[in-house]
Design a protein around this motif. Structure first.
Motif, PDB file in Angstrom:
ATOM      1  N   ILE A 288       6.178  -7.003  26.885  1.00 26.94           N
ATOM      2  CA  ILE A 288       6.270  -6.342  28.187  1.00 26.94           C
ATOM      3  C   ILE A 288       5.100  -5.370  28.372  1.00 26.94           C
ATOM      4  O   ILE A 288       4.476  -4.938  27.401  1.00 26.94           O
ATOM      5  N   ASP A 289       4.817  -5.048  29.615  1.00 26.22           N
ATOM      6  CA  ASP A 289       3.726  -4.140  29.956  1.00 26.22           C
ATOM      7  C   ASP A 289       4.263  -2.782  30.390  1.00 26.22           C
ATOM      8  O   ASP A 289       5.453  -2.629  30.657  1.00 26.22           O
ATOM      9  N   ASN A 290       3.375  -1.810  30.482  1.00 25.67           N
ATOM     10  CA  ASN A 290       3.725  -0.448  30.848  1.00 25.67           C
ATOM     11  C   ASN A 290       4.648  -0.410  32.070  1.00 25.67           C
ATOM     12  O   ASN A 290       4.338  -0.988  33.103  1.00 25.67           O
ATOM     13  N   GLY A 291       5.806   0.227  31.906  1.00 25.76           N
ATOM     14  CA  GLY A 291       6.768   0.360  33.002  1.00 25.76           C
ATOM     15  C   GLY A 291       7.753  -0.786  33.113  1.00 25.76           C
ATOM     16  O   GLY A 291       8.751  -0.668  33.808  1.00 25.76           O
ATOM     17  N   GLU A 292       7.502  -1.881  32.450  1.00 21.95           N
ATOM     18  CA  GLU A 292       8.439  -3.000  32.465  1.00 21.95           C
ATOM     19  C   GLU A 292       9.542  -2.754  31.448  1.00 21.95           C
ATOM     20  O   GLU A 292       9.387  -1.964  30.516  1.00 21.95           O
ATOM     21  N   TYR A 293      10.661  -3.449  31.633  1.00 19.77           N
ATOM     22  CA  TYR A 293      11.773  -3.292  30.701  1.00 19.77           C
ATOM     23  C   TYR A 293      12.288  -4.657  30.271  1.00 19.77           C
ATOM     24  O   TYR A 293      12.047  -5.671  30.927  1.00 19.77           O
ATOM     25  N   PHE A 294      13.008  -4.631  29.147  1.00 18.53           N
ATOM     26  CA  PHE A 294      13.639  -5.847  28.635  1.00 18.53           C
ATOM     27  C   PHE A 294      15.021  -5.492  28.124  1.00 18.53           C
ATOM     28  O   PHE A 294      15.175  -4.566  27.324  1.00 18.53           O
ATOM     29  N   LYS A 295      16.007  -6.205  28.601  1.00 19.02           N
ATOM     30  CA  LYS A 295      17.394  -6.053  28.148  1.00 19.02           C
ATOM     31  C   LYS A 295      17.601  -7.031  26.999  1.00 19.02           C
ATOM     32  O   LYS A 295      17.527  -8.245  27.190  1.00 19.02           O
ATOM     33  N   ILE A 296      17.828  -6.500  25.795  1.00 14.85           N
ATOM     34  CA  ILE A 296      18.012  -7.358  24.628  1.00 14.85           C
ATOM     35  C   ILE A 296      19.443  -7.902  24.640  1.00 14.85           C
ATOM     36  O   ILE A 296      20.397  -7.122  24.685  1.00 14.85           O
ATOM     37  N   PRO A 297      19.618  -9.202  24.619  1.00 15.49           N
ATOM     38  CA  PRO A 297      20.960  -9.783  24.693  1.00 15.49           C
ATOM     39  C   PRO A 297      21.869  -9.287  23.566  1.00 15.49           C
ATOM     40  O   PRO A 297      21.439  -9.156  22.414  1.00 15.49           O
ATOM     41  N   SER A 298      23.111  -9.035  23.916  1.00 16.31           N
ATOM     42  CA  SER A 298      24.079  -8.527  22.937  1.00 16.31           C
ATOM     43  C   SER A 298      24.368  -9.538  21.830  1.00 16.31           C
ATOM     44  O   SER A 298      24.882  -9.176  20.776  1.00 16.31           O
ATOM     45  N   SER A 299      24.011 -10.784  22.047  1.00 24.43           N
ATOM     46  CA  SER A 299      24.210 -11.807  21.014  1.00 24.43           C
ATOM     47  C   SER A 299      23.370 -11.530  19.770  1.00 24.43           C
ATOM     48  O   SER A 299      23.571 -12.149  18.726  1.00 24.43           O
ATOM     49  N   ASN A 300      22.432 -10.576  19.862  1.00 25.20           N
ATOM     50  CA  ASN A 300      21.600 -10.225  18.711  1.00 25.20           C
ATOM     51  C   ASN A 300      22.242  -9.192  17.799  1.00 25.20           C
ATOM     52  O   ASN A 300      21.681  -8.874  16.746  1.00 25.20           O
ATOM     53  N   TYR A 301      23.411  -8.643  18.189  1.00 23.30           N
ATOM     54  CA  TYR A 301      24.129  -7.787  17.249  1.00 23.30           C
ATOM     55  C   TYR A 301      24.585  -8.621  16.060  1.00 23.30           C
ATOM     56  O   TYR A 301      24.775  -9.834  16.188  1.00 23.30           O
ATOM     57  N   SER A 302      24.792  -7.977  14.917  1.00 25.49           N
ATOM     58  CA  SER A 302      25.163  -8.702  13.696  1.00 25.49           C
ATOM     59  C   SER A 302      26.488  -9.444  13.843  1.00 25.49           C
ATOM     60  O   SER A 302      26.719 -10.444  13.176  1.00 25.49           O
ATOM     61  N   ASN A 303      27.371  -8.958  14.702  1.00 25.30           N
ATOM     62  CA  ASN A 303      28.582  -9.693  15.088  1.00 25.30           C
ATOM     63  C   ASN A 303      29.072  -9.119  16.402  1.00 25.30           C
ATOM     64  O   ASN A 303      28.413  -8.277  16.999  1.00 25.30           O
ATOM     65  N   ASN A 304      30.212  -9.570  16.882  1.00 21.67           N
ATOM     66  CA  ASN A 304      30.694  -9.200  18.211  1.00 21.67           C
ATOM     67  C   ASN A 304      31.769  -8.113  18.153  1.00 21.67           C
ATOM     68  O   ASN A 304      32.565  -7.989  19.071  1.00 21.67           O
ATOM     69  N   SER A 305      31.781  -7.329  17.082  1.00 22.14           N
ATOM     70  CA  SER A 305      32.788  -6.291  16.901  1.00 22.14           C
ATOM     71  C   SER A 305      32.154  -4.909  16.979  1.00 22.14           C
ATOM     72  O   SER A 305      30.961  -4.749  16.704  1.00 22.14           O
ATOM     73  N   ALA A 306      32.965  -3.912  17.314  1.00 20.85           N
ATOM     74  CA  ALA A 306      32.482  -2.532  17.310  1.00 20.85           C
ATOM     75  C   ALA A 306      31.945  -2.192  15.934  1.00 20.85           C
ATOM     76  O   ALA A 306      32.513  -2.575  14.916  1.00 20.85           O
ATOM     77  N   GLY A 307      30.812  -1.512  15.896  1.00 18.51           N
ATOM     78  CA  GLY A 307      30.184  -1.150  14.636  1.00 18.51           C
ATOM     79  C   GLY A 307      29.109  -2.113  14.176  1.00 18.51           C
ATOM     80  O   GLY A 307      28.383  -1.825  13.223  1.00 18.51           O
TER      81      GLY A 307
END
Length: 87
Positions: free
Chosen positions: A42-61
């Motif tokens: 991304i370039d200056n001022g742009e943003y990227f939403k990282i998908p939640s699927s990249n968490y180690s699992n789908n649970s709190a913590g």
């Protein structure tokens, strides 16, 4: 630059649990969980939403390790599931 995000107790649909990275310089690369391939550039001022699927699992913590090639603003959206209790 290294960042660690910890998943909250939001819905598992990915709408409330995600990191948001905003670039402060052009050609900022974002790497997730030790990958050597950037998930986004991304370039200056742009943003990227990282998908939640990249968490180690789908649970709190659960965690996600994010590295960027340049300084960024890093934010995290988290949530809480509300249950309806009936007696």
């Amino acid at each position: 630059k290294d960042y660690v995000f910890i998943r909250g107790n939001g819905n598992t649909n990915g709408l409330t649990e995600f990191p948001l990275v905003i670039a402060t310089a052009d050609n900022t690369q974002i790497f997730v969980n030790g990958s050597t391939t950037a998930i986004a550039t991304i370039d200056n001022g742009e943003y990227f939403k990282i998908p939640s699927s990249n968490y180690s699992n789908n649970s709190a913590g659960a965690n996600m390790f994010v590295q960027t090639s340049k300084d960024v603003y890093a934010y995290q959206s988290i949530g809480q599931v509300h249950y309806i209790h009936r007696v």
